[in-house]
Design an enzyme around this catalytic site. Sequence first.
Site, PDB file in Angstrom:
ATOM      1  N   GLU A   1      66.797  52.940  59.696  1.00 22.41           N
ATOM      2  CA  GLU A   1      67.972  53.434  58.992  1.00 22.41           C
ATOM      3  C   GLU A   1      68.314  52.513  57.821  1.00 22.41           C
ATOM      4  OE1 GLU A   1      70.372  56.280  61.655  1.00 22.41           O
ATOM      5  OE2 GLU A   1      71.230  54.287  61.817  1.00 22.41           O
TER       6      GLU A   1
ATOM      7  N   GLY B   1      75.425  57.743  55.647  1.00 26.24           N
ATOM      8  CA  GLY B   1      76.724  58.324  55.305  1.00 26.24           C
ATOM      9  C   GLY B   1      76.984  58.413  53.815  1.00 26.24           C
TER      10      GLY B   1
ATOM     11  N   SER C   1      71.520  60.048  56.208  1.00 27.07           N
ATOM     12  CA  SER C   1      71.733  61.288  55.455  1.00 27.07           C
ATOM     13  C   SER C   1      70.652  62.346  55.703  1.00 27.07           C
ATOM     14  CB  SER C   1      71.877  60.997  53.959  1.00 27.07           C
ATOM     15  OG  SER C   1      73.010  60.168  53.730  1.00 27.07           O
TER      16      SER C   1
ATOM     17  N   GLU D   1      76.272  49.756  61.589  1.00 23.72           N
ATOM     18  CA  GLU D   1      77.735  49.664  61.626  1.00 23.72           C
ATOM     19  C   GLU D   1      78.195  48.685  62.708  1.00 23.72           C
ATOM     20  OE1 GLU D   1      78.502  53.868  61.878  1.00 23.72           O
ATOM     21  OE2 GLU D   1      77.816  54.115  59.819  1.00 23.72           O
TER      22      GLU D   1
ATOM     23  N   HIS E   1      73.012  49.469  65.751  1.00 22.21           N
ATOM     24  CA  HIS E   1      73.321  50.287  64.574  1.00 22.21           C
ATOM     25  C   HIS E   1      73.905  49.396  63.480  1.00 22.21           C
ATOM     26  CE1 HIS E   1      75.114  53.276  61.973  1.00 22.21           C
ATOM     27  NE2 HIS E   1      74.291  54.144  62.513  1.00 22.21           N
TER      28      HIS E   1
ATOM     29  N   GLY F   1      73.745  61.355  61.786  1.00 20.25           N
ATOM     30  CA  GLY F   1      75.180  61.108  61.896  1.00 20.25           C
ATOM     31  C   GLY F   1      75.973  62.341  61.506  1.00 20.25           C
ATOM     32  N   GLY F   2      76.421  62.382  60.271  1.00 21.00           N
ATOM     33  CA  GLY F   2      77.316  63.438  59.795  1.00 21.00           C
ATOM     34  C   GLY F   2      76.853  64.853  60.123  1.00 21.00           C
TER      35      GLY F   2
ATOM     36  N   ASN G   1      74.137  61.008  66.466  1.00 17.59           N
ATOM     37  CA  ASN G   1      75.035  59.866  66.634  1.00 17.59           C
ATOM     38  C   ASN G   1      76.410  60.318  66.144  1.00 17.59           C
ATOM     39  OD1 ASN G   1      76.446  57.483  66.524  1.00 17.59           O
ATOM     40  ND2 ASN G   1      75.234  56.577  64.879  1.00 17.59           N
ATOM     41  N   TRP G   2      77.284  60.620  67.087  1.00 14.37           N
ATOM     42  CA  TRP G   2      78.584  61.190  66.707  1.00 14.37           C
ATOM     43  C   TRP G   2      79.559  60.133  66.200  1.00 14.37           C
ATOM     44  CZ3 TRP G   2      79.990  65.202  71.142  1.00 14.37           C
ATOM     45  CH2 TRP G   2      78.966  66.158  71.231  1.00 14.37           C
ATOM     46  N   LYS G   3      79.199  58.876  66.337  1.00 15.84           N
ATOM     47  CA  LYS G   3      80.075  57.779  65.902  1.00 15.84           C
ATOM     48  C   LYS G   3      81.482  57.970  66.484  1.00 15.84           C
ATOM     49  CE  LYS G   3      77.081  57.182  61.966  1.00 15.84           C
ATOM     50  NZ  LYS G   3      76.890  56.799  60.586  1.00 15.84           N
TER      51      LYS G   3
END
Length: 267
Positions: A183, A189, A229, A98, A96, A250-251, A10-12
Site C-alpha cells: 500500500e 484515500g 484507491s 494509518e 496499516h 478502503g473507501g 478495510n472499513w477503517k
Amino acid sequence: MARMPIVAGNWKMHKTIAEARDLVNALKPQVADATGVEVVVCPPYTALAAVREAVAGSQIALGAQDVFWKEKGAYTSQVAPGMLTDAGCRYVIIGHSESRGRFGVPEPEMTEALLRWFGETDESVNRKTKAALAAGLIPIVCVGETLDERRAGQADAVIAGQVERGLAGLSAAQVAGMVIAYEPVWAIGTGETCDTPEANRICGVIRSVVARVFGAEAAEAVRIQYGGSVKPGNARELFSQPEIDGGLVGGAALEADSFAQIVKAAL
Ligand code: PGA
C-alpha cells in the site's frame, strides 16, 4: 499452483452495527458466485459480532483491523489475538500505514502526540504478526513507502526493510500462508493509484525479498495484495498482473455494489 486471489475490505473507522449488517447483507448475494476469490471484510471491533452473524453460511470471511501481541493483561484499549478468533475472525490487518502514523494526506490536526499514539513500528508489526499466527489468524501485513521516500528513490529499500523486519523470525510455512499488502502511502484515500506496471513491479520486489529470506516455495505461495484507491474502474487491470493477488480496499469497500464489482474483478 495458482494462488487464490484475496480481496479484503478495510472499513477503517466506518459503519455502525446496523450499517455494517446492512452492507454485508447487500454484499452476500452479489458475491455468492465468486468462489474463485477469497472475500474478507474487516469492520471496526464494535461490529465484529454482528458481521460474524451476517456472514454465517456465506463464503465471506471476517477480519479485524489490528491486534495486540499479548494474550491478556493490563493493556487498556488493546485486543488479544485469542479474542479475535473467539469473535470469529480468520484474518487480521497488521501494520496499516494509518497505524504506523504514516499518512498520505497531510492533516494539520495529526499532532505529534497523535502520531505517537498510533505509532506502529516494524518491531510491533513483527510481534503482532507472530502472535496472530500463533493464535491461528492469517495476518495481512501492510507495507508501503511515503511520497517523500518514493521521490528520493528509496521505495524499494523501504519496502524491503519493512518486509524483512516485519516478518523476521517467521518460518517459511508461516510466510507461505499469510498475506502481504503493498500500500503506497500516497495512494491511500487520495484517489491516486499507483500505476499498474509499477504496482506489479513492487509486488515482485516484495516476492523476491520473501524468496531471499524464506525460500522460493514461500515466495511462490504468499499472496501479495495491492491497496490504495482500488476502485471498480481500475481493479481488473491491477488484479490481472502476475504479481498482484487481489487487493486491500478502503473507501470502495464501504458500498456493497462497488466492493462486489472489485471482488468480481479478481475472478
Ligand atoms: P483506500 O484505502 O482504498 O481508501 O485508498 C486502502 C487502505 O487503506 O487499505
